[in-house]
Write an enzyme that holds these catalytic residues in place. Structure first.
Site, short mmCIF file in Angstrom:
data_model
loop_
_atom_site.label_atom_id
_atom_site.label_comp_id
_atom_site.label_asym_id
_atom_site.label_seq_id
_atom_site.Cartn_x
_atom_site.Cartn_y
_atom_site.Cartn_z
CB CYS A 75 2.80 30.55 -17.55
SG CYS A 75 3.26 32.01 -16.60
CE1 TYR B 272 2.18 7.42 -6.11
CE2 TYR B 272 0.08 7.28 -4.96
CZ TYR B 272 1.20 6.68 -5.47
OH TYR B 272 1.37 5.33 -5.34
N PRO C 154 0.83 -1.21 0.00
CG PRO C 154 0.13 -0.87 2.22
CD PRO C 154 0.86 -1.86 1.34
N GLY C 155 0.44 2.26 -0.74
CA GLY C 155 1.12 3.55 -0.73
C GLY C 155 0.12 4.62 -0.33
NE ARG C 156 -4.20 6.57 -4.63
CZ ARG C 156 -3.85 7.42 -5.58
NH1 ARG C 156 -4.04 8.70 -5.42
NH2 ARG C 156 -3.32 6.99 -6.71
C1 LIG Z 1 2.59 2.57 -7.20
C2 LIG Z 1 2.72 1.15 -6.76
C3 LIG Z 1 2.19 0.74 -5.55
C4 LIG Z 1 1.40 1.64 -4.64
O1 LIG Z 1 0.18 2.01 -5.19
P1 LIG Z 1 -0.88 2.81 -4.26
O2 LIG Z 1 -2.01 3.04 -5.18
O3 LIG Z 1 -0.21 4.05 -3.85
O4 LIG Z 1 -1.21 1.92 -3.12
C5 LIG Z 1 2.40 -0.58 -5.17
N1 LIG Z 1 3.08 -1.44 -5.95
C6 LIG Z 1 3.60 -1.08 -7.14
C7 LIG Z 1 4.34 -2.05 -7.94
C8 LIG Z 1 3.43 0.23 -7.59
O5 LIG Z 1 3.93 0.58 -8.77
#
Ligand SMILES: *Cc1c(COP(=O)(O)O)cnc(C)c1O
Length: 434
Positions: free
Chosen positions: A363, A392, A294-296
């Site tokens: 711009c 992001y 997980p990231g977002r």
């Molecule tokens: C970007 C990415 C993530 C994270 O995605 P989220 O939508 O931010 O959870 C995980 N794995 C891979 C391989 C990614 O490219």
């Protein structure tokens, strides 16, 4: 901490706060535009993930690209997170935080270079998520040069459709990501022949900002099926990497401000549903360690971009609120037509509302944060906050229009800490010669 956001109005003046810290004070002290993040919210989200998978062997590998601030990586590392990286630069960031964290790193990305592979092999990362046969060949060569075994997982493309923006959808055959799942067994057979490659896992990542649990379950199920086949073929598969991509709700008004109540978001419920879908899919594979990326979901709602209104102007019928933050600071609206809620730092008694475009000074006509948005009337000098900007945002920022990037502040236990100073023009000019 299970609320959707750490931002709320408080006090008799109704000032927007992050975990109790007033944002007007931060703007005064650190200037604007300013990114503000809640450490508690980020740690809480990681914990939600860890608890939702507690009964099975797992490792939550935070996707560094969502927000790669060292202080954020450090707090996640301290809570036992692993990391999903997509470049040698991100590896350097993780190593700068904790060299020992390399053992919890998975390396994704379609274009790894030999130098990046060498660095990751030297650091001793957990797993390379290989995305093509060419990459597998190069990795075998680099690993044998270093006489170091590379643990490998093939990122397969499961051909699963997930409803999201086309720029962040990755799980269909037409996308550049992964190896066609129908070819996977053949590629594992090739991998098994290389002395310095250990094929240990299968990985998948179907896209980002996906809000329903169902496609995650479908993708994990296909991967689980492949793992059973691969084990029958004689491969020792230990890891099932289900990727990242769990989305948040960007159309969520701050509690108390919600007139319609049309949108709601319960992070715990979201993770629980997601975990149920993934766990159900992997039920049939024994002795597998689940990796999640997980990231977002961990950082988006924990962060916001504080900006000051420079001008309000009218062109015919249209009202433009011109802020000191711009697309170079937060490109999501310009890049993905993304929606961000925008709220004033000081909530006024006045019920006066306007329909306006909330824009930056850059711009480009694409330099907007909201178009034809109904919002409280703002005037020059007012502070506003662009919510849900923790993921992001800063990592996609640039110096376009020769604009120094914002400072970043982390709120920890009710105190604000500057974790990245505002860039100066000296920083921008440093690499150049006359
Ligand atoms: C970007 C990415 C993530 C994270 O995605 P989220 O939508 O931010 O959870 C995980 N794995 C891979 C391989 C990614 O490219």
């Amino acid at each position: 901490m299970n609320s959707a956001r750490p931002f709320a109005y408080s006090g008799k003046d109704s000032i927007l706060c992050c975990d109790g810290v007033q944002l007007d004070r931060l703007a005064k002290k650190f200037g604007t535009p300013l990114y503000v993040y809640s450490a508690e919210q980020i740690a809480g989200r990681l914990k939600l993930f860890q608890e939702s998978f507690a009964e099975i062997p797992h490792l939550i590998c935070y996707a560094v690209k969502a927000n790669s601030a060292l202080a954020i990586l450090k707090l996640l590392d301290a809570q036992g997170a692993g990391f999903d990286i997509v470049s040698g630069g991100e590896l350097e960031r993780v190593l700068a935080v904790n060299r020992a964290a390399a053992a919890r790193v998975v390396f994704s990305g379609v274009g790894k270079t030999a130098a990046e592979m060498d660095a990751a092999l030297r650091a001793g990362i957990l797993l390379f998520n290989v995305e093509s046969e060419g990459e597998l060949e190069l990795l075998a060569e680099r690993a044998s040069k270093q006489r170091k075994r590379a643990r490998v997982s093939l990122r397969v493309n499961p051909d699963v459709f997930a409803e999201t923006h086309p720029y962040i959808s990755t799980g269909l055959r037409e996308h550049k990501f992964g190896i066609d799942i129908r070819r996977a067994r053949r590629v594992y057979r090739e991998a098994a022949k290389a002395k310095y490659l250990d094929a240990r896992g299968v990985s998948v990542h179907i896209g980002s900002q996906i809000r329903s649990a169902e496609p995650f379950g479908a993708a994990a199920e296909r991967v689980a099926g492949l793992i059973r086949d691969l084990r029958r073929d004689g491969h020792t598969i230990e890891f099932l990497d289900a990727g990242g991509g769990l989305g948040i709700e960007y159309h969520l008004s701050l509690s108390g401000d919600d007139a319609s109540g049309a949108h709601s978001f319960d992070p715990k419920e979201k993770v629980t549903q997601y975990a149920a879908a993934v766990k159900k899919a992997v039920e049939g594979v024994s002795d597998v360690t689940l990796l999640l990326e997980p990231g977002r979901f961990l950082v988006a709602q924990a962060g916001a971009l504080v900006t000051r209104v420079l001008y309000v102007k009218k062109n015919g019928e249209k009202v433009f609120v011109i802020a000191d933050a711009a697309m170079n600071d937060l490109i999501r609206p310009a890049l993905y037509q993304a929606h961000h809620e925008i709220v004033p730092v000081t909530r006024t008694k006045s019920k006066k509302r306007v329909v306006a475009d909330f824009v930056g000074p850059v711009c480009e006509s694409g330099d907007f944060f909201a178009r034809d948005r109904e919002m409280p009337a703002l005037k020059s000098g007012d502070l506003a906050v662009i919510l849900d900007a923790g993921a992001y945002g800063m990592p996609l920022s640039s110096n376009y229009n020769s604009r120094p990037r914002p400072a970043e502040v982390l709120i920890e236990r009710g105190r604000a800490r500057l974790i990245r100073r505002r860039e100066t023009m000296q920083d921008l000019l440093a690499p150049e010669t006359l």
